[in-house]
Design a protein around this motif. Structure first.
Motif, PDB file in Angstrom:
ATOM      1  N   GLU A 238     -11.480  44.011 -65.425  1.00 15.57           N
ATOM      2  CA  GLU A 238     -10.493  43.585 -64.445  1.00 15.57           C
ATOM      3  C   GLU A 238     -11.020  42.375 -63.690  1.00 15.57           C
ATOM      4  O   GLU A 238     -12.168  42.363 -63.249  1.00 15.57           O
ATOM      5  CB  GLU A 238     -10.193  44.722 -63.464  1.00 15.57           C
ATOM      6  N   LEU A 239     -10.173  41.331 -63.562  1.00 18.99           N
ATOM      7  CA  LEU A 239     -10.575  40.111 -62.891  1.00 18.99           C
ATOM      8  C   LEU A 239      -9.545  39.721 -61.841  1.00 18.99           C
ATOM      9  O   LEU A 239      -8.367  40.056 -61.958  1.00 18.99           O
ATOM     10  CB  LEU A 239     -10.709  38.945 -63.888  1.00 18.99           C
ATOM     11  N   LEU A 240     -10.025  38.972 -60.857  1.00 15.57           N
ATOM     12  CA  LEU A 240      -9.151  38.359 -59.870  1.00 15.57           C
ATOM     13  C   LEU A 240      -9.035  36.876 -60.226  1.00 15.57           C
ATOM     14  O   LEU A 240     -10.031  36.146 -60.247  1.00 15.57           O
ATOM     15  CB  LEU A 240      -9.731  38.510 -58.462  1.00 15.57           C
ATOM     16  N   TYR A 241      -7.818  36.434 -60.556  1.00 14.62           N
ATOM     17  CA  TYR A 241      -7.551  35.042 -60.928  1.00 14.62           C
ATOM     18  C   TYR A 241      -6.976  34.304 -59.719  1.00 14.62           C
ATOM     19  O   TYR A 241      -6.052  34.782 -59.070  1.00 14.62           O
ATOM     20  CB  TYR A 241      -6.538  34.970 -62.074  1.00 14.62           C
ATOM     21  N   VAL A 242      -7.535  33.105 -59.443  1.00 14.59           N
ATOM     22  CA  VAL A 242      -7.007  32.227 -58.410  1.00 14.59           C
ATOM     23  C   VAL A 242      -6.799  30.849 -59.032  1.00 14.59           C
ATOM     24  O   VAL A 242      -7.719  30.292 -59.661  1.00 14.59           O
ATOM     25  CB  VAL A 242      -7.969  32.116 -57.212  1.00 14.59           C
ATOM     26  N   ALA A 243      -5.571  30.317 -58.875  1.00 14.84           N
ATOM     27  CA  ALA A 243      -5.234  29.020 -59.481  1.00 14.84           C
ATOM     28  C   ALA A 243      -4.696  28.071 -58.423  1.00 14.84           C
ATOM     29  O   ALA A 243      -3.989  28.486 -57.508  1.00 14.84           O
ATOM     30  CB  ALA A 243      -4.207  29.218 -60.589  1.00 14.84           C
ATOM     31  N   LYS A 244      -5.077  26.747 -58.574  1.00  8.79           N
ATOM     32  CA  LYS A 244      -4.553  25.714 -57.699  1.00  8.79           C
ATOM     33  C   LYS A 244      -4.054  24.537 -58.525  1.00  8.79           C
ATOM     34  O   LYS A 244      -4.593  24.239 -59.590  1.00  8.79           O
ATOM     35  CB  LYS A 244      -5.627  25.227 -56.723  1.00  8.79           C
ATOM     36  N   LYS A 245      -3.031  23.891 -57.992  1.00  8.47           N
ATOM     37  CA  LYS A 245      -2.490  22.701 -58.657  1.00  8.47           C
ATOM     38  C   LYS A 245      -3.287  21.478 -58.199  1.00  8.47           C
ATOM     39  O   LYS A 245      -3.464  21.263 -57.001  1.00  8.47           O
ATOM     40  CB  LYS A 245      -1.012  22.555 -58.311  1.00  8.47           C
ATOM     41  N   ILE A 246      -3.776  20.663 -59.186  1.00 11.24           N
ATOM     42  CA  ILE A 246      -4.522  19.440 -58.873  1.00 11.24           C
ATOM     43  C   ILE A 246      -3.905  18.283 -59.643  1.00 11.24           C
ATOM     44  O   ILE A 246      -3.178  18.486 -60.634  1.00 11.24           O
ATOM     45  CB  ILE A 246      -6.023  19.584 -59.202  1.00 11.24           C
ATOM     46  N   VAL A 247      -4.203  17.072 -59.194  1.00 12.58           N
ATOM     47  CA  VAL A 247      -3.691  15.863 -59.852  1.00 12.58           C
ATOM     48  C   VAL A 247      -4.875  14.996 -60.282  1.00 12.58           C
ATOM     49  O   VAL A 247      -5.734  14.638 -59.468  1.00 12.58           O
ATOM     50  CB  VAL A 247      -2.769  15.065 -58.909  1.00 12.58           C
ATOM     51  N   ILE A 248      -4.924  14.693 -61.570  1.00 14.59           N
ATOM     52  CA  ILE A 248      -5.971  13.821 -62.140  1.00 14.59           C
ATOM     53  C   ILE A 248      -5.279  12.744 -62.963  1.00 14.59           C
ATOM     54  O   ILE A 248      -4.524  13.071 -63.903  1.00 14.59           O
ATOM     55  CB  ILE A 248      -6.961  14.628 -63.006  1.00 14.59           C
ATOM     56  N   ASP A 249      -5.575  11.480 -62.624  1.00 14.33           N
ATOM     57  CA  ASP A 249      -4.961  10.347 -63.330  1.00 14.33           C
ATOM     58  C   ASP A 249      -3.441  10.470 -63.338  1.00 14.33           C
ATOM     59  O   ASP A 249      -2.783  10.290 -64.387  1.00 14.33           O
ATOM     60  CB  ASP A 249      -5.495  10.243 -64.767  1.00 14.33           C
ATOM     61  N   ASP A 250      -2.892  10.824 -62.180  1.00 10.83           N
ATOM     62  CA  ASP A 250      -1.438  10.950 -62.005  1.00 10.83           C
ATOM     63  C   ASP A 250      -0.818  12.018 -62.893  1.00 10.83           C
ATOM     64  O   ASP A 250       0.403  12.041 -63.084  1.00 10.83           O
ATOM     65  CB  ASP A 250      -0.744   9.598 -62.275  1.00 10.83           C
ATOM     66  N   GLU A 251      -1.616  12.919 -63.397  1.00 14.45           N
ATOM     67  CA  GLU A 251      -1.116  14.028 -64.200  1.00 14.45           C
ATOM     68  C   GLU A 251      -1.418  15.339 -63.470  1.00 14.45           C
ATOM     69  O   GLU A 251      -2.452  15.483 -62.813  1.00 14.45           O
ATOM     70  CB  GLU A 251      -1.782  14.044 -65.589  1.00 14.45           C
ATOM     71  N   ILE A 252      -0.484  16.310 -63.591  1.00 17.55           N
ATOM     72  CA  ILE A 252      -0.644  17.614 -62.925  1.00 17.55           C
ATOM     73  C   ILE A 252      -1.404  18.562 -63.834  1.00 17.55           C
ATOM     74  O   ILE A 252      -1.069  18.733 -65.025  1.00 17.55           O
ATOM     75  CB  ILE A 252       0.725  18.202 -62.554  1.00 17.55           C
ATOM     76  N   TYR A 253      -2.421  19.197 -63.250  1.00 17.93           N
ATOM     77  CA  TYR A 253      -3.186  20.213 -63.975  1.00 17.93           C
ATOM     78  C   TYR A 253      -3.360  21.430 -63.053  1.00 17.93           C
ATOM     79  O   TYR A 253      -3.151  21.339 -61.832  1.00 17.93           O
ATOM     80  CB  TYR A 253      -4.564  19.674 -64.375  1.00 17.93           C
ATOM     81  N   TYR A 254      -3.755  22.520 -63.661  1.00 22.03           N
ATOM     82  CA  TYR A 254      -3.999  23.761 -62.901  1.00 22.03           C
ATOM     83  C   TYR A 254      -5.429  24.196 -63.138  1.00 22.03           C
ATOM     84  O   TYR A 254      -5.856  24.417 -64.288  1.00 22.03           O
ATOM     85  CB  TYR A 254      -3.028  24.861 -63.320  1.00 22.03           C
ATOM     86  N   LEU A 255      -6.164  24.291 -62.063  1.00 23.90           N
ATOM     87  CA  LEU A 255      -7.560  24.713 -62.132  1.00 23.90           C
ATOM     88  C   LEU A 255      -7.632  26.181 -61.710  1.00 23.90           C
ATOM     89  O   LEU A 255      -7.258  26.534 -60.603  1.00 23.90           O
ATOM     90  CB  LEU A 255      -8.406  23.846 -61.191  1.00 23.90           C
ATOM     91  N   ARG A 256      -8.091  27.025 -62.643  1.00 23.31           N
ATOM     92  CA  ARG A 256      -8.108  28.474 -62.392  1.00 23.31           C
ATOM     93  C   ARG A 256      -9.536  28.990 -62.493  1.00 23.31           C
ATOM     94  O   ARG A 256     -10.229  28.732 -63.476  1.00 23.31           O
ATOM     95  CB  ARG A 256      -7.213  29.199 -63.400  1.00 23.31           C
ATOM     96  N   LEU A 257      -9.945  29.777 -61.484  1.00 22.17           N
ATOM     97  CA  LEU A 257     -11.236  30.463 -61.481  1.00 22.17           C
ATOM     98  C   LEU A 257     -10.997  31.964 -61.402  1.00 22.17           C
ATOM     99  O   LEU A 257     -10.024  32.414 -60.791  1.00 22.17           O
ATOM    100  CB  LEU A 257     -12.091  30.013 -60.296  1.00 22.17           C
ATOM    101  N   ALA A 258     -11.901  32.737 -62.013  1.00 17.65           N
ATOM    102  CA  ALA A 258     -11.769  34.190 -62.029  1.00 17.65           C
ATOM    103  C   ALA A 258     -13.118  34.840 -61.800  1.00 17.65           C
ATOM    104  O   ALA A 258     -14.152  34.323 -62.229  1.00 17.65           O
ATOM    105  CB  ALA A 258     -11.165  34.664 -63.350  1.00 17.65           C
ATOM    106  N   ASP A 259     -13.099  35.962 -61.100  1.00 22.31           N
ATOM    107  CA  ASP A 259     -14.331  36.727 -60.838  1.00 22.31           C
ATOM    108  C   ASP A 259     -14.061  38.194 -61.142  1.00 22.31           C
ATOM    109  O   ASP A 259     -12.929  38.680 -61.057  1.00 22.31           O
ATOM    110  CB  ASP A 259     -14.760  36.557 -59.385  1.00 22.31           C
ATOM    111  N   TYR A 260     -15.112  38.933 -61.446  1.00 16.52           N
ATOM    112  CA  TYR A 260     -14.985  40.336 -61.835  1.00 16.52           C
ATOM    113  C   TYR A 260     -14.907  41.238 -60.591  1.00 16.52           C
ATOM    114  O   TYR A 260     -15.636  41.028 -59.621  1.00 16.52           O
ATOM    115  CB  TYR A 260     -16.180  40.748 -62.687  1.00 16.52           C
TER     116      TYR A 260
END
Length: 459
Positions: free
Chosen positions: A125-147
């Motif tokens: 079981e993990l806890l996922y946290v995601a944030k929206k970021i912008v790199i080179d005018d493109e939208i990406y989602y950076l997600r980190l997870a911990d146990y």
């Protein structure tokens, strides 16, 4: 059947077991929530730190693996279409599109998303946290997870500490409860022994307990009972005195009834003897005497009827037959009857509008007539009858009634000593109150000494 101290001990033990279960469960979820909140904050901070290093996607694998080595967190980078372009734990070619993942959807519309989910790949079981970021005018989602498995380890340690603490507390509580149960047993045995002495009519000097307020009250009440038993002879004498008082009251009632009959009987006897002894008595005089005899015979009949009605009302045997009647006509009928006895007195009927009520006309007229007669007897001014759709009122400006007499005036045979209230017999207001109650009406009395009284029938 368990004894009192056994019931107390068993109940105390059950309560502590329930407390242990509730505290353990509450502590688990409380510590888990605290830990998850802390993980979420750490993940959010790490996302911010990592996003500063991701100014471009050059050496992306190196950056991800380096950050993974420092933090031990799982890192995933997802493009705007949901495609995984980087992951610290898996080969991205084997990973499915993440556009429908809960945390990604929330990050897309709110800038931030989180979700606790079981990973089939990692089997944890993990806890996922995601944030929206912008790199080179493109939208990406950076997600980190911990146990979240760390919570189990932390909770296990905490559980051992809680169980040890509660175990110590239960041991202390057990000893305390056992001592209290022994004290309760001794107190109850002392009370039972005292009760046996009371049942054998051989009470000791007394019993006392300061163990608790309840035992104090019980022993105090037992001492009162013992005192009452010791005074039984005096109580018997008091009962005898009460019986004598009751007999005296009965004699007074008989005396009152005798007094009511005495005058009409004396009139009947005197006039009849005169008629019998004087054969030459003129016819007009004889007719006058016979009329006197007749009227006093009717008076005695009325007294008997009143006593019979009183008994029927008291025993609940009086029946009523109600019909719709005009209040104005009822008042006029009563005034007409009373005027025959009091021809020189003024009785005013205040009529604004006529109303009809369901009543037993005969009984209701009798009650209203009693009220009007009382008003005439104990006042010299006019008597006023008024009514509306809710009540009938009889007012006078007479001597009034004291507060003490107002409390007792409806009782049968009650008479106000200073004014001979209730026609000597003391039945008038008893009959009125009983008739009013039969109709499910109510009678209110308002009075002030030397200013007058008002009797109100509310329907």
């Amino acid at each position: 059947m368990l004894k009192l101290h056994q019931v107390f001990f068993r109940t105390f033990s059950i309560i502590f077991l329930l407390v242990l279960i509730i505290i353990s469960t509450t502590t688990y979820y409380w510590s888990k929530n605290i830990y998850l909140d802390q993980i979420e904050k750490n993940l959010s901070q790490n996302i911010d730190s990592l996003s500063l290093n991701l100014t471009s996607f050059k050496n992306l694998d190196y950056i991800i693996k380096t950050f993974k080595g420092k933090t031990g967190l799982r890192i995933t980078i997802i493009d705007e279409q949901g495609n995984v372009i980087g992951d610290s734990d898996r080969d991205i070619s084997t990973m499915e599109n993440h556009a429908t993942r809960f945390e990604i959807i929330h990050a897309k519309y709110e800038g931030y998303g989180k979700k606790i989910r079981f990973s089939d790949t990692l089997n944890q079981e993990l806890l996922y946290v995601a944030k929206k970021i912008v790199i080179d005018d493109e939208i990406y989602y950076l997600r980190l997870a911990d146990y979240t498995t760390k919570i189990i380890e932390n909770f296990t340690k905490l559980s051992y500490q809680i169980i040890a603490f509660i175990s110590m507390f239960i041991i202390v509580a057990f000893i305390t409860t056992y001592l209290i149960s022994i004290k309760i047993r001794n107190e109850t045995n002392a009370i039972l022994g005292y009760l046996i002495e009371l049942s054998n009519k051989k009470p000791t000097s007394g019993i006392y307990s300061d163990f608790s307020e309840e035992f104090y009250k019980i022993t105090r009440l037992l001492n009162k009972v013992a005192a009452k038993l010791a005074k039984r002879e005096r109580q018997k004498s008091k009962q005898t005195a009460k019986l004598k008082l009751a007999n005296k009251q009965k004699d007074e009632i008989i005396s009152a009834i005798s007094h009511e009959f005495k005058n009409p009987i004396a009139v009947v006897t005197g006039y009849s003897e005169t008629i019998l002894s004087d054969k030459d008595l003129p016819e007009p005089m004889k007719e006058k005497f016979l009329r006197k005899i007749h009227s006093n015979g009717i008076k005695m009949s009325h007294i008997i009827d009143k006593l019979r009605l009183t008994l029927k009302l008291e025993e609940g045997k009086q029946q009523i037959l109600t019909t719709k009647c005009s209040i104005t006509k009822i008042c006029e009928r009563v005034v007409s009857d009373v005027k025959d006895k009091y021809p020189n007195r003024e009785i005013i009927i205040e009529v604004k509008e006529d109303y009809e009520i369901n009543i037993d006309e005969t009984l209701f007229c009798m009650a209203l007539e009693n009220l009007v007669e009382n008003a005439l007897k104990y006042s010299e001014d006019e008597v006023i009858i008024s009514f509306d759709d809710k009540q009938i009122s009889v007012r006078d400006k007479g001597i009034g009634i004291s507060e003490v007499d107002l409390k007792n005036i409806r009782q049968k045979f009650y008479r106000v000593s200073q004014n001979g209230w209730n026609n000597s017999l003391g039945l008038g207001l008893f009959i009125v109150s009983s008739i009013i109650s039969l109709h499910n009406f109510s009678l209110e009395i308002q009075s002030e000494l030397s200013k007058g009284s008002e009797f109100i029938i509310k329907y």
